[in-house]
Design a protein around this motif. Sequence first.
Motif, PDB file in Angstrom:
ATOM      1  N   THR A  78       0.829  -1.204   0.000  1.00  0.00           N
ATOM      2  CA  THR A  78       0.000   0.000   0.000  1.00  0.00           C
ATOM      3  C   THR A  78       0.867   1.258   0.000  1.00  0.00           C
ATOM      4  N   ALA A  79       1.813   1.281   0.940  1.00  0.00           N
ATOM      5  CA  ALA A  79       2.637   2.481   1.083  1.00  0.00           C
ATOM      6  C   ALA A  79       3.563   2.661  -0.126  1.00  0.00           C
ATOM      7  N   HIS A  80       4.100   1.556  -0.633  1.00  0.00           N
ATOM      8  CA  HIS A  80       4.972   1.643  -1.816  1.00  0.00           C
ATOM      9  C   HIS A  80       4.240   2.355  -2.953  1.00  0.00           C
ATOM     10  N   ALA A  81       2.995   1.946  -3.200  1.00  0.00           N
ATOM     11  CA  ALA A  81       2.250   2.543  -4.308  1.00  0.00           C
ATOM     12  C   ALA A  81       1.968   4.015  -4.046  1.00  0.00           C
ATOM     13  N   LEU A  82       1.521   4.337  -2.817  1.00  0.00           N
ATOM     14  CA  LEU A  82       1.190   5.743  -2.523  1.00  0.00           C
ATOM     15  C   LEU A  82       2.433   6.626  -2.625  1.00  0.00           C
ATOM     16  N   MET A  83       3.559   6.105  -2.102  1.00  0.00           N
ATOM     17  CA  MET A  83       4.795   6.898  -2.153  1.00  0.00           C
ATOM     18  C   MET A  83       5.244   7.118  -3.593  1.00  0.00           C
ATOM     19  N   MET A  84       5.194   6.066  -4.392  1.00  0.00           N
ATOM     20  CA  MET A  84       5.716   6.178  -5.755  1.00  0.00           C
ATOM     21  C   MET A  84       4.817   7.051  -6.621  1.00  0.00           C
ATOM     22  N   VAL A  85       3.494   6.864  -6.503  1.00  0.00           N
ATOM     23  CA  VAL A  85       2.576   7.617  -7.364  1.00  0.00           C
ATOM     24  C   VAL A  85       2.532   9.080  -6.938  1.00  0.00           C
ATOM     25  N   PHE A  86       2.235   9.305  -5.641  1.00  0.00           N
ATOM     26  CA  PHE A  86       2.002  10.677  -5.190  1.00  0.00           C
ATOM     27  C   PHE A  86       3.277  11.353  -4.698  1.00  0.00           C
ATOM     28  N   GLY A  87       4.264  10.545  -4.291  1.00  0.00           N
ATOM     29  CA  GLY A  87       5.465  11.125  -3.702  1.00  0.00           C
ATOM     30  C   GLY A  87       6.624  11.243  -4.675  1.00  0.00           C
ATOM     31  N   ALA A  88       6.730  10.272  -5.588  1.00  0.00           N
ATOM     32  CA  ALA A  88       7.890  10.278  -6.480  1.00  0.00           C
ATOM     33  C   ALA A  88       7.527  10.810  -7.863  1.00  0.00           C
ATOM     34  N   VAL A  89       6.647  10.124  -8.574  1.00  0.00           N
ATOM     35  CA  VAL A  89       6.445  10.477  -9.982  1.00  0.00           C
ATOM     36  C   VAL A  89       5.751  11.840 -10.132  1.00  0.00           C
ATOM     37  N   MET A  90       4.643  12.041  -9.427  1.00  0.00           N
ATOM     38  CA  MET A  90       3.942  13.319  -9.614  1.00  0.00           C
ATOM     39  C   MET A  90       4.799  14.517  -9.218  1.00  0.00           C
ATOM     40  N   PRO A  91       5.417  14.537  -8.021  1.00  0.00           N
ATOM     41  CA  PRO A  91       6.269  15.688  -7.693  1.00  0.00           C
ATOM     42  C   PRO A  91       7.460  15.837  -8.648  1.00  0.00           C
ATOM     43  N   ALA A  92       7.993  14.722  -9.139  1.00  0.00           N
ATOM     44  CA  ALA A  92       9.113  14.854 -10.076  1.00  0.00           C
ATOM     45  C   ALA A  92       8.646  15.608 -11.319  1.00  0.00           C
ATOM     46  N   TRP A  93       7.472  15.279 -11.827  1.00  0.00           N
ATOM     47  CA  TRP A  93       6.975  15.984 -13.019  1.00  0.00           C
ATOM     48  C   TRP A  93       6.682  17.446 -12.710  1.00  0.00           C
ATOM     49  N   VAL A  94       6.122  17.708 -11.517  1.00  0.00           N
ATOM     50  CA  VAL A  94       5.866  19.115 -11.180  1.00  0.00           C
ATOM     51  C   VAL A  94       7.197  19.861 -11.085  1.00  0.00           C
ATOM     52  N   GLY A  95       8.209  19.169 -10.572  1.00  0.00           N
ATOM     53  CA  GLY A  95       9.524  19.792 -10.481  1.00  0.00           C
ATOM     54  C   GLY A  95      10.086  20.141 -11.846  1.00  0.00           C
ATOM     55  N   VAL A  96      10.021  19.180 -12.768  1.00  0.00           N
ATOM     56  CA  VAL A  96      10.535  19.449 -14.114  1.00  0.00           C
ATOM     57  C   VAL A  96       9.716  20.574 -14.759  1.00  0.00           C
ATOM     58  N   ALA A  97       8.392  20.544 -14.528  1.00  0.00           N
ATOM     59  CA  ALA A  97       7.534  21.588 -15.100  1.00  0.00           C
ATOM     60  C   ALA A  97       7.925  22.958 -14.563  1.00  0.00           C
ATOM     61  N   ASN A  98       8.175  23.038 -13.247  1.00  0.00           N
ATOM     62  CA  ASN A  98       8.558  24.311 -12.650  1.00  0.00           C
ATOM     63  C   ASN A  98       9.835  24.858 -13.265  1.00  0.00           C
ATOM     64  N   TRP A  99      10.802  23.965 -13.423  1.00  0.00           N
ATOM     65  CA  TRP A  99      12.062  24.401 -13.998  1.00  0.00           C
ATOM     66  C   TRP A  99      11.884  24.813 -15.455  1.00  0.00           C
ATOM     67  N   MET A 100      11.210  23.961 -16.229  1.00  0.00           N
ATOM     68  CA  MET A 100      11.310  24.095 -17.681  1.00  0.00           C
ATOM     69  C   MET A 100      10.225  24.941 -18.329  1.00  0.00           C
ATOM     70  N   ILE A 101       9.005  24.937 -17.777  1.00  0.00           N
ATOM     71  CA  ILE A 101       7.937  25.646 -18.491  1.00  0.00           C
ATOM     72  C   ILE A 101       8.271  27.129 -18.671  1.00  0.00           C
ATOM     73  N   PRO A 102       8.667  27.850 -17.594  1.00  0.00           N
ATOM     74  CA  PRO A 102       9.003  29.265 -17.825  1.00  0.00           C
ATOM     75  C   PRO A 102      10.158  29.435 -18.819  1.00  0.00           C
ATOM     76  N   LEU A 103      11.153  28.556 -18.735  1.00  0.00           N
ATOM     77  CA  LEU A 103      12.275  28.695 -19.671  1.00  0.00           C
ATOM     78  C   LEU A 103      11.819  28.457 -21.104  1.00  0.00           C
ATOM     79  N   GLN A 104      10.906  27.491 -21.276  1.00  0.00           N
ATOM     80  CA  GLN A 104      10.515  27.108 -22.629  1.00  0.00           C
ATOM     81  C   GLN A 104       9.547  28.070 -23.287  1.00  0.00           C
ATOM     82  N   ILE A 105       8.788  28.836 -22.473  1.00  0.00           N
ATOM     83  CA  ILE A 105       7.826  29.758 -23.084  1.00  0.00           C
ATOM     84  C   ILE A 105       8.278  31.207 -22.953  1.00  0.00           C
ATOM     85  N   GLY A 106       9.478  31.412 -22.437  1.00  0.00           N
ATOM     86  CA  GLY A 106       9.993  32.768 -22.331  1.00  0.00           C
ATOM     87  C   GLY A 106       9.341  33.584 -21.240  1.00  0.00           C
ATOM     88  N   ALA A 107       8.948  32.924 -20.138  1.00  0.00           N
ATOM     89  CA  ALA A 107       8.324  33.634 -19.015  1.00  0.00           C
ATOM     90  C   ALA A 107       9.344  33.798 -17.894  1.00  0.00           C
TER      91      ALA A 107
END
Lengths: 537, 294
Positions: A78-107
């Motif tokens: 149970t915990a493995h799934a919750l950690m990986m889905v909500f703790g690892a993959v989703m925050p990692a994507w939000v992290g990449v989005a935070n870094w890259m979206i402003p750079l990529q759209i000139g904001a």
Amino acid sequence: MAHAAHADHADHEHHGPPKGFIQRWVMTTNHKDIGTLYMVFAGLMFFIGGAMALVIRAELFQPGLQFVDPQFFNSMTTAHALMMVFGAVMPAWVGVANWMIPLQIGAPDMALPRMNNFSFWILPFAFLLLISTLFVPGGSPAGGWTLYPPLTLQGGDALPMAIFAVHMMGISSIMGAINVIVTLMNMRAPGVTLLRMPLFCWTWLITAYLLILVMPVLAGAVTMLLTDHFFGTTFFSAAGGGDPVLYQHIFWFFGHPEVYILILPAFGVVSEIIPTFSRKPLFGYESMVYATASIGFLSFIVWAHHMFTVGMPLAGQLFFMLTTMMIAVPTGVKVFNWSATMWKGSISFEPPMLFAICFLFLFTIGGFSGLMLAITPADFQYHDTYFVVAHFHYVLVPGAIFAIMAGVYYWLPKWTGHMYNMTLAKWHFWMSTIFVNVLFFPQHFLGLAGMPRRIPDYSTQFAEWNMVSSIGAFGFGVSQLMFPIAIWQCVKGGARAADKVWEGAHGLEWELPSPAPYHTWESPPSMAQIEHGAPAH
Amino acid sequence: MLRKSAFLGAVTAALAVLAAPAHAAWSGLNMPVGVTTLSGEIHGLHMLILWVCVAIAIVVFGWMIYSLVKFRKSQGAVPDTQMLHSTKAEIIWTIIPVAILVAMAVPAASTLIKIEDDRGAQVTIKVTGYQWKWQYEYLDEGFSYFSTLARDSDAARQLDSGVDPKVVPNYLLNVDNALVVPVGRKVRLLLTSQDVIHAWWVPDLAVKKDAIPGVMNQLWFEIQPDKVGVYRGQCAELCGRDHGFMPIVVEAKSAEDYAAWVASKKPAPAAAPAAEAAAPAAAAVTTTPAANAG
């Protein structure tokens, strides 16, 4: 030109990050710092969740119970799934989005920087709460990450804690999604039209809409669990006129779009990397956008394929079988477009490309098993077996997680200003690729041969492939230690990275210096930079 | 170099594992064909979609591998940067998958319709899931009993029991009282639960359905007349601590043996346990009457 643009900044009031740990990291509203925080957090959760997976695989190494009690085993799954889905993959994507979206759209930053800070800083508390359930009476939730009632309602003190943790994760995700949508809709530099955005921005835009639409549904479902448990409601209890199956419908109405929330940004990253290392523009840019949107739409009308065995009417089963099979069409379009991008290219095999190519093959294998699972009569045999475990790990590990690694190896020189150790990164790639297959491929056989998922012990006929799978798991786990080492070395030093790190790269982020200064695009990119950066299409 | 050494390492590790268990029957790679009137068709559907996927994989992966080999920069490949999109190609690779999917959906739907046709059941048994055992009620015959994990398996599966599971016959797949059904008859199971959701699954019968508290589900199967035997399965829906320890054993008997067994189980005063001995001892399953009759 990029250097010239950068030189202007130094004269302004912004002089780089504030001094002091609290000011720099806790109070930050800078999209790059927040992106870094998200990714460091995701990495931490990845290793904690991975350690839980190793507890599972250690227990399953051979038949009989050697290490853990079955209840704790269930807590681990149970915990493995919750950690990986909500703790690892989703925050990692939000992290990449935070870094890259402003750079990529000139904001210059994300549209709502203070909310950005808040949405990150909720997460450590949410996961602290979730992890602390391991130490409360009754143990941590052991009813599976799907939290099906009535089983989940048998949980002890952990139940309200886990539900509150899920609420906090949901709030964080919704705020993150709002931020992405507002940024992409309002902060694009003049000239960066919607159909000029890099695909990573496009896939994230659609992901963000999925998040806003489904996270409240999950919050509603778990809130009903809470009131059923503590306030005498009977949403999910037949004794009071409710229905346990209702929960599953609500959960999977969230849960199916959720899997696309995990994978759509991966599609975006791969759509950036393959053209770069094929030295050729992405084939069929617009059809990629439409395919992503179609997948996003279809994800809302397939949810009951997760629950074919609950006893649905024939018409319902047929509907969900056919809609599920339809997803293969836009997904196929994507795979064909990536293949066509490599066709007649000039391909080189740097670490980001290696991970992206591996994604292409292994995600497609996960797609094939997904197509098999769509066939309802066969699904009656596959459902809740290791075949399903193999399927979703193929799409999530060499799918989503390899894409995250590809993205990190792609943009790391831009973030740190240094090149990383290519040899180490290639070792990381090859070890991961070999062991991920040793780990998950045999699970197809186990499932077909009749091994249910979520069992701590099994009949001796399953012994051999379980042993192979566990060896793969430990090999994969150990291989992952190379990843933080490579990143840490790169942060500390290494050969200077050029502004345009990769010869074939296109996009506004490569018009900026490496490392990207603390504040970027304070004045929007020029039309020449946009034309130069934007891939032709 | 790097690639080769890593690959060799993995191969060596895999070989070591392959060589280790001498008794290993590496047989369980695929779904069983099963023994019911529909299980072969379901297995056929599974093999059909598997081979379709393999065929698509050969074409698509072949295309990718060809590109990766042919268009290497190190071999002096020059990119064709004018290749942006092709409406024709996009139409082709949309239409062909749609056609394949339709071709798959037709047999799948046809089988599904057969599975859902539950008319004309000849034997009806109510199955109730409990944490962690099954109850079988023969509604027409008026008796019922519980079915729990066999004692030798239960002893061996305790944490650090010291018992090697490999010496326990049918470890974790054996019960005290099996579900007994006749071959050649349409058997209908009514499924429900007294606590949490369970799922009743026997791979050889190609049926799996959830047993849900407050809900009455049903499934049916008809075992082929020549398939007298013992078939094993497990609970397939996470149901708590001992989810892994509530197996299902189905004993399929010929019509005569089934009738004799029913007679022996009926609560009628004349029922003699001696009838039990006459039944063929199909496997390690023992059906002890009376003691567990609920």
